[in-house]
Design a protein around this motif. Structure first.
Motif, mmCIF file in Angstrom:
data_model
loop_
_atom_site.group_PDB
_atom_site.id
_atom_site.type_symbol
_atom_site.label_atom_id
_atom_site.label_comp_id
_atom_site.label_asym_id
_atom_site.label_seq_id
_atom_site.Cartn_x
_atom_site.Cartn_y
_atom_site.Cartn_z
ATOM 1 N N THR A 1 0.837 -1.205 0.000
ATOM 2 C CA THR A 1 0.000 0.000 0.000
ATOM 3 C C THR A 1 0.870 1.252 0.000
ATOM 4 O O THR A 1 0.606 2.204 -0.741
ATOM 5 N N LYS A 2 1.919 1.248 0.822
ATOM 6 C CA LYS A 2 2.842 2.383 0.879
ATOM 7 C C LYS A 2 3.517 2.586 -0.475
ATOM 8 O O LYS A 2 3.606 3.707 -0.972
ATOM 9 N N ARG B 1 2.483 1.734 -3.482
ATOM 10 C CA ARG B 1 1.524 2.263 -4.463
ATOM 11 C C ARG B 1 1.210 3.736 -4.228
ATOM 12 O O ARG B 1 1.138 4.518 -5.168
ATOM 13 N N ALA B 2 1.040 4.122 -2.966
ATOM 14 C CA ALA B 2 0.724 5.519 -2.647
ATOM 15 C C ALA B 2 1.897 6.442 -2.983
ATOM 16 O O ALA B 2 1.712 7.497 -3.610
ATOM 17 N N ALA C 1 2.503 6.641 -6.843
ATOM 18 C CA ALA C 1 1.445 7.423 -7.500
ATOM 19 C C ALA C 1 1.674 8.915 -7.257
ATOM 20 O O ALA C 1 1.578 9.727 -8.189
ATOM 21 N N PHE C 2 1.988 9.290 -6.015
ATOM 22 C CA PHE C 2 2.262 10.690 -5.695
ATOM 23 C C PHE C 2 3.469 11.201 -6.489
ATOM 24 O O PHE C 2 3.422 12.279 -7.085
#
Length: 133
Positions: free
Chosen positions: A7-8, A10-11, A14-15
Motif C-alpha cells: 500500500t505504501k 503504491r501511494a 502514485a504521488f
C-alpha cells in the motif's frame, strides 16, 4: 511483501509519478537521472537525490529493483545525470552488496531522510553512476 508495504509503495509511487516528479523535473537545479525506457526506448527523466564523489554519482533507490528507473538501468546502464544544470553521461551500476543505510548517512540529509521515510528498508538499493570524462 506485506500488505502495508505494498500500500505504501503504491501511494508513494502514485504521488511521485503524478505530482512530485512533474514539478521537480522543471526546477533548473534539480538533479535528474535520464534512463532509456526498457520498453519504449524513449528517454525517461527522474528527479533523484545523491552526491557526486570524484567521477561518480551515488544515490539510493527507495524501492530498489521495483523502481522504474532501476529496471531501466538493468536493461541499459548508459545514463545521463543533470548536476547543477549540466548534463553528464555515464554508466550506472546497481550495487546490491553495498549497505544502503550506511550510504544514506553520507548522502545529502534531506534526500536521505525522505528515502528512509518513503522507501521500504529491505528494498533499498545503492546505485553508482560512473561519469564519463
Amino acid at each position: 511483501m506485506s500488505r502495508d508495504t505494498e500500500t505504501k509503495y503504491r501511494a508513494v509511487t502514485a504521488f511521485q509519478r503524478r505530482i512530485a516528479n512533474p514539478v521537480t523535473r522543471r526546477l533548473p537545479l534539480q538533479t535528474l537521472l535520464e534512463t532509456t525506457g526498457r520498453v519504449s526506448g524513449l528517454p525517461r527523466r527522474t528527479p533523484v537525490g545523491g552526491r557526486r564523489v570524484g567521477d561518480s554519482f551515488w544515490l539510493v533507490s527507495e524501492f530498489g529493483e521495483r523502481s522504474q528507473y532501476v529496471r531501466n538501468i538493468a536493461a541499459d546502464p548508459r545514463v545521463r545525470v543533470r548536476l547543477r544544470g549540466r548534463w553528464h553521461t555515464g554508466t550506472a551500476r546497481l550495487l546490491p552488496d553495498d549497505d544502503p543505510l550506511a550510504r544514506l548517512r553520507v548522502l545529502p540529509r534531506l534526500n536521505s531522510a525522505a528515502v528512509r521515510a518513503l522507501g521500504s528498508r529491505p528494498g533499498l538499493l545503492t546505485v553508482r553512476i560512473d561519469l564519463d570524462r
